[in-house]
Motif scaffolding. Structure first.
Motif, mmCIF file in Angstrom:
data_model
loop_
_atom_site.group_PDB
_atom_site.id
_atom_site.type_symbol
_atom_site.label_atom_id
_atom_site.label_comp_id
_atom_site.label_asym_id
_atom_site.label_seq_id
_atom_site.Cartn_x
_atom_site.Cartn_y
_atom_site.Cartn_z
ATOM 1 N N LEU A 52 -3.442 -6.356 -3.738
ATOM 2 C CA LEU A 52 -3.413 -7.771 -3.375
ATOM 3 C C LEU A 52 -2.075 -8.156 -2.755
ATOM 4 O O LEU A 52 -2.028 -8.973 -1.829
ATOM 5 N N GLY A 53 -0.988 -7.581 -3.245
ATOM 6 C CA GLY A 53 0.322 -7.900 -2.694
ATOM 7 C C GLY A 53 0.413 -7.591 -1.210
ATOM 8 O O GLY A 53 1.018 -8.355 -0.435
ATOM 9 N N LEU A 54 -0.175 -6.470 -0.791
ATOM 10 C CA LEU A 54 -0.173 -6.128 0.633
ATOM 11 C C LEU A 54 -0.910 -7.192 1.435
ATOM 12 O O LEU A 54 -0.444 -7.628 2.495
ATOM 13 N N ARG A 55 -2.049 -7.618 0.939
ATOM 14 C CA ARG A 55 -2.841 -8.610 1.663
ATOM 15 C C ARG A 55 -2.097 -9.947 1.749
ATOM 16 O O ARG A 55 -2.131 -10.632 2.774
ATOM 17 N N ILE A 56 -1.418 -10.318 0.661
ATOM 18 C CA ILE A 56 -0.673 -11.571 0.667
ATOM 19 C C ILE A 56 0.459 -11.531 1.695
ATOM 20 O O ILE A 56 0.606 -12.435 2.527
ATOM 21 N N MET A 57 1.264 -10.466 1.641
ATOM 22 C CA MET A 57 2.419 -10.408 2.527
ATOM 23 C C MET A 57 2.011 -10.182 3.988
ATOM 24 O O MET A 57 2.702 -10.645 4.907
ATOM 25 N N TYR A 58 0.908 -9.515 4.216
ATOM 26 C CA TYR A 58 0.368 -9.378 5.575
ATOM 27 C C TYR A 58 0.081 -10.758 6.156
ATOM 28 O O TYR A 58 0.427 -11.055 7.308
ATOM 29 N N GLY A 59 -0.519 -11.614 5.345
ATOM 30 C CA GLY A 59 -0.795 -12.972 5.788
ATOM 31 C C GLY A 59 0.458 -13.803 5.958
ATOM 32 O O GLY A 59 0.567 -14.607 6.896
ATOM 33 N N VAL A 60 1.439 -13.617 5.056
ATOM 34 C CA VAL A 60 2.683 -14.380 5.131
ATOM 35 C C VAL A 60 3.445 -14.048 6.415
ATOM 36 O O VAL A 60 3.871 -14.941 7.163
ATOM 37 N N PHE A 61 3.637 -12.758 6.671
ATOM 38 C CA PHE A 61 4.378 -12.364 7.872
ATOM 39 C C PHE A 61 3.667 -12.822 9.139
ATOM 40 O O PHE A 61 4.289 -13.334 10.069
ATOM 41 N N ASN A 62 2.354 -12.630 9.185
ATOM 42 C CA ASN A 62 1.618 -13.011 10.395
ATOM 43 C C ASN A 62 1.481 -14.516 10.542
ATOM 44 O O ASN A 62 1.126 -15.005 11.623
ATOM 45 N N GLY A 63 1.781 -15.254 9.480
ATOM 46 C CA GLY A 63 1.784 -16.701 9.574
ATOM 47 C C GLY A 63 3.052 -17.259 10.192
ATOM 48 O O GLY A 63 3.124 -18.465 10.483
ATOM 49 N N LEU A 64 4.045 -16.403 10.408
ATOM 50 C CA LEU A 64 5.305 -16.832 11.019
ATOM 51 C C LEU A 64 5.204 -16.715 12.541
ATOM 52 O O LEU A 64 4.744 -15.692 13.068
ATOM 53 N N GLY A 65 5.635 -17.716 13.237
ATOM 54 C CA GLY A 65 5.597 -17.697 14.690
ATOM 55 C C GLY A 65 6.453 -16.585 15.264
ATOM 56 O O GLY A 65 7.591 -16.367 14.832
ATOM 57 N N GLY A 66 5.927 -15.866 16.237
ATOM 58 C CA GLY A 66 6.677 -14.813 16.898
ATOM 59 C C GLY A 66 6.762 -13.519 16.122
ATOM 60 O O GLY A 66 7.458 -12.587 16.549
ATOM 61 N N VAL A 67 6.076 -13.425 14.989
ATOM 62 C CA VAL A 67 6.107 -12.209 14.160
ATOM 63 C C VAL A 67 4.716 -11.590 14.150
ATOM 64 O O VAL A 67 3.713 -12.277 13.945
ATOM 65 N N TRP A 68 4.669 -10.283 14.392
ATOM 66 C CA TRP A 68 3.402 -9.556 14.283
ATOM 67 C C TRP A 68 3.573 -8.456 13.249
ATOM 68 O O TRP A 68 4.393 -7.562 13.416
ATOM 69 N N CYS A 69 2.813 -8.567 12.179
ATOM 70 C CA CYS A 69 2.855 -7.578 11.103
ATOM 71 C C CYS A 69 1.615 -6.699 11.194
ATOM 72 O O CYS A 69 0.485 -7.195 11.204
ATOM 73 N N GLU A 70 1.841 -5.400 11.251
ATOM 74 C CA GLU A 70 0.746 -4.426 11.261
ATOM 75 C C GLU A 70 0.845 -3.543 10.023
ATOM 76 O O GLU A 70 1.871 -3.502 9.345
ATOM 77 N N ARG A 71 -0.231 -2.833 9.738
ATOM 78 C CA ARG A 71 -0.285 -1.993 8.547
ATOM 79 C C ARG A 71 -0.135 -0.514 8.894
ATOM 80 O O ARG A 71 -0.531 -0.075 9.979
ATOM 81 N N ALA A 72 0.438 0.230 7.940
ATOM 82 C CA ALA A 72 0.475 1.691 8.050
ATOM 83 C C ALA A 72 0.334 2.266 6.644
ATOM 84 O O ALA A 72 0.871 1.717 5.675
ATOM 85 N N PHE A 73 -0.404 3.361 6.550
ATOM 86 C CA PHE A 73 -0.650 4.007 5.267
ATOM 87 C C PHE A 73 -0.292 5.482 5.368
ATOM 88 O O PHE A 73 -0.150 6.031 6.466
ATOM 89 N N ALA A 74 -0.176 6.116 4.225
ATOM 90 C CA ALA A 74 0.134 7.545 4.216
ATOM 91 C C ALA A 74 -1.124 8.341 4.562
ATOM 92 O O ALA A 74 -2.129 8.228 3.864
ATOM 93 N N PRO A 75 -1.096 9.133 5.615
ATOM 94 C CA PRO A 75 -2.266 9.968 5.925
ATOM 95 C C PRO A 75 -2.397 11.080 4.890
ATOM 96 O O PRO A 75 -1.395 11.587 4.378
ATOM 97 N N TRP A 76 -3.634 11.421 4.558
ATOM 98 C CA TRP A 76 -3.853 12.503 3.605
ATOM 99 C C TRP A 76 -3.303 13.806 4.181
ATOM 100 O O TRP A 76 -3.058 13.924 5.378
ATOM 101 N N VAL A 77 -3.095 14.787 3.317
ATOM 102 C CA VAL A 77 -2.354 15.984 3.703
ATOM 103 C C VAL A 77 -2.964 16.706 4.897
ATOM 104 O O VAL A 77 -2.234 17.231 5.752
ATOM 105 N N ASP A 78 -4.305 16.742 5.009
ATOM 106 C CA ASP A 78 -4.898 17.439 6.146
ATOM 107 C C ASP A 78 -4.669 16.672 7.448
ATOM 108 O O ASP A 78 -4.391 17.257 8.490
ATOM 109 N N MET A 79 -4.763 15.322 7.356
ATOM 110 C CA MET A 79 -4.529 14.514 8.551
ATOM 111 C C MET A 79 -3.054 14.573 8.960
ATOM 112 O O MET A 79 -2.738 14.638 10.171
ATOM 113 N N GLU A 80 -2.165 14.571 7.989
ATOM 114 C CA GLU A 80 -0.742 14.694 8.315
ATOM 115 C C GLU A 80 -0.480 15.985 9.077
ATOM 116 O O GLU A 80 0.259 16.009 10.083
ATOM 117 N N SER A 81 -1.091 17.071 8.614
ATOM 118 C CA SER A 81 -0.893 18.363 9.265
ATOM 119 C C SER A 81 -1.332 18.323 10.719
ATOM 120 O O SER A 81 -0.634 18.830 11.617
#
Length: 603
Positions: A52-81
């Motif tokens: 939930l914290g990620l969803r809240i802060m995603y909305g907070v940052f994107n609610g600021l003018g001139g700010v674009w917040c995007e998401r990134a996650f850790a790829p699983w080990v096979d995808m990382e490779s």
């Protein structure tokens, strides 16, 4: 197969319709954006998007003018490779752009065993893992989350830690970032804000015995850093129009946050101490947010979230208000964090309107003596009465969570877990509405980890061998096939304890473990104790010094660089009460003593 994979990997460099693209994601015109933020969760998408914290802060940052917040996650080990094989850098899901070109990389860190993933994501992005190796043009790397209440183990890698709740502070940090000409000026200015810790502006000194001697801030730096809190949750942003994932999540449902903080004061619980004071959302606000969130997402389950849901003062009115809308639409209402001492027939009738879920309770200890020591204000009679209510109401599945290795635990306390579990089974036999389906009683134990900013922060963790001895003692005491006993690995708990109570010298260990392949250490199939043991040995550091050693009363604790708001005097009084076997009342009766003004129920 290689050709198909290559085509897929090529697509991540294209617009977001190929990757991400979920309903509700935020896409902005780059020409109208002057600050780009990559909000990173150091675990898989399925875990991170349940946060939930990620969803809240995603909305907070994107609610600021001139700010674009995007998401990134850790790829699983096979995808990382494969990403490394094809030279694909870690990218933002919304744009597909490499996050190395963003202005800010922000990590949400909720558990210590994700530390190696933090380093791996930076490296996969093409960003130097150590802050001292990053130039002026590199993104600013910041971190927040409960683990940042001891920021020292990650001090070598993070430019700025945010301590506490970030909704109100996000605008301040972005504004300051825009004003300052370079990174050094920004960090020096930010270090004067409440809730901001800049490790490069502090220097740690050590005694000959390896303990911390002192941590000295540069002149003008606010120290120790006070956590930030959001005083009014009703007016605080809440993501009713949040992202709807395109795949299943670990917690695939709408979540409502009832309140922050906890009145209980369990002496082992870090979350309950660092999240004080208790602040609630009003019933009307929650009903409105719940209905709007369900309309926007299409989910068929709504979970009421807090550290202790049934302690919410208007729980019955809230359930009634939500069920009136949910029941005709076959939407299930879930209360995942109920207390066994205030579970009731009335509450049970409300949560089973659509479908029954299994019940989970956490007695934590097997004897009343030990429950009093850890201030778990729950009696055996209350637990059994709750189980009676549940079994008579048609439930036939109960999960019970305990910890082994709690301070002052004896073998009798361990065997007491088996006795209590047997008493629950006997209650089912006496009061089950129907015995045709049988009963499922699951008992789980984990190894106690002494966490910073709790009354037990000075205590030692038991050794792995001792934990396993107690596991075998408990196993031998379980005498019914209707009771399924599961236990967590002591190896992960051992490393977690070392990291949780560590100082900044552990940065070299984390880096060495990552370099030798440690990833996703909270996942059983990925965790490698030999990898960590080798890293500690390579750095000349004994993990037992951090995990299995009792701290002296006058020792400087690494996490003293920040304050969670609860006074050290209160923590010491609670530790003394534990030694005397005394429990204390709920924390709303202790507000003047613990140093945090609790605003719950008008207190």
């Amino acid at each position: 197969m290689d050709f198909a994979l290559e085509r897929i990997l090529q697509r991540v460099q294209r617009p977001a319709r190929y990757v991400g693209g979920e309903y509700g994601q935020v896409v902005k015109d780059k020409a109208e954006v002057d600050v780009r933020v990559a909000y990173c969760f150091p675990d898989t998408y399925e875990i991170g998007m349940s946060n939930l914290g990620l969803r809240i802060m995603y909305g907070v940052f994107n609610g600021l003018g001139g700010v674009w917040c995007e998401r990134a996650f850790a790829p699983w080990v096979d995808m990382e490779s494969e990403m490394r094989r094809y030279g694909v850098a870690l990218y933002g899901l919304e744009s597909g752009d490499p996050i190395s070109g963003f202005d800010i990389i922000a990590f949400s860190i909720g558990y210590e065993l994700s530390y190696t993933n933090v380093l791996n994501m930076l490296d996969l992005a093409g960003v130097a893992v150590r802050s001292s190796d990053r130039g002026e043009d590199a993104p600013l790397v910041i971190a927040g989350g409960v683990c940042c209440f001891n920021p020292e183990p990650l001090a070598d890698f993070i430019d700025l830690f945010f301590i506490g709740e970030g909704e109100d502070a996000a605008c301040e940090i972005i504004g300051l970032f825009r004003e300052c000409g370079d990174k050094r000026d920004f960090l020096e200015a930010a270090s004067k804000l409440d809730g901001v810790y800049v490790p490069s502006l502090c220097e740690a000194f050590y005694n000959d015995d390896g303990t911390v001697g002192k941590i000295v801030p540069r002149q003008g730096v606010s120290f120790p850093v006070k956590k930030r809190i959001v005083a009014d949750l009703d007016s605080s942003p809440f993501p009713v129009d949040s992202i709807v994932p395109s795949t299943g999540l670990v917690h695939d449902r709408v979540v409502l946050e009832l309140f922050r903080g906890c009145i209980r004061g369990c002496r082992f619980c870090q979350a309950g101490h660092v999240s004080r004071p208790v602040r609630s959302r009003s019933c009307g606000t929650l009903v409105e947010q719940g209905i709007e969130s369900l309309k926007a997402s299409g989910y068929d389950e709504l979970a009421l979230l807090s550290l202790s849901t049934s302690d919410y003062g208007e729980i019955f009115q809230l359930c009634d208000g939500l069920i009136q809308w949910c029941e005709p639409r076959r939407i299930n209402l879930s209360l995942p964090s109920l207390r066994a001492d205030n579970f009731s027939v009335e509450l049970m009738e409300r949560v089973q309107k659509v479908r029954k879920a299994g019940l989970t309770f956490a007695p934590e200890a097997g004897s009343q003596r030990l429950r009093d020591i850890v201030n778990k204000n729950l009696t055996e009679g209350e637990l059994l009465e709750t189980c009676r209510i549940a079994f008579e109401g048609g439930w036939n599945s109960v999960k019970l969570y305990f910890m082994l290795g709690l301070p002052f635990e004896t073998d009798e306390d361990v065997v007491g877990i088996a006795r209590l579990s047997q008493a629950v089974l006997h209650t089912w036999k006496q009061h089950a509405k129907s015995k045709s389906r049988g009963v499922r009683i699951t008992v789980s134990t984990s190894c106690f980890i002494p966490k910073p900013h709790t009354p037990f922060q000075w205590e030692a963790q038991i050794t792995m061998d001792e934990y396993l001895r107690r596991v075998e003692l408990l196993r031998a005491s379980m005498r019914s096939k209707a009771i399924n006993y599961k236990w967590h690995s002591p190896e992960q708990g051992f490393v977690e304890a070392a990291l949780a109570r560590g100082d900044r010298r552990l940065g070299a260990v984390i880096e060495a473990a990552w370099e030798s392949g440690s990833r996703f250490d909270s996942w059983d199939e990925c965790f490698s104790l030999p990898n960590w043991a080798s890293a500690f040995e390579k750095c000349g550091i004994d993990p037992k010094f951090y995990a299995n050693r009792e701290r002296s009363d006058d020792e400087v604790l690494p996490w003293s660089v920040v304050t969670a708001g609860v006074s050290e005097g209160h923590l010491r009084r609670e530790r003394d009460a534990a030694r005397a076997g005394k429990k204390t009342p709920d924390c709303r009766e202790l507000c003047s003593n613990c140093g945090v003004g609790c605003v719950a129920n008008g207190k």
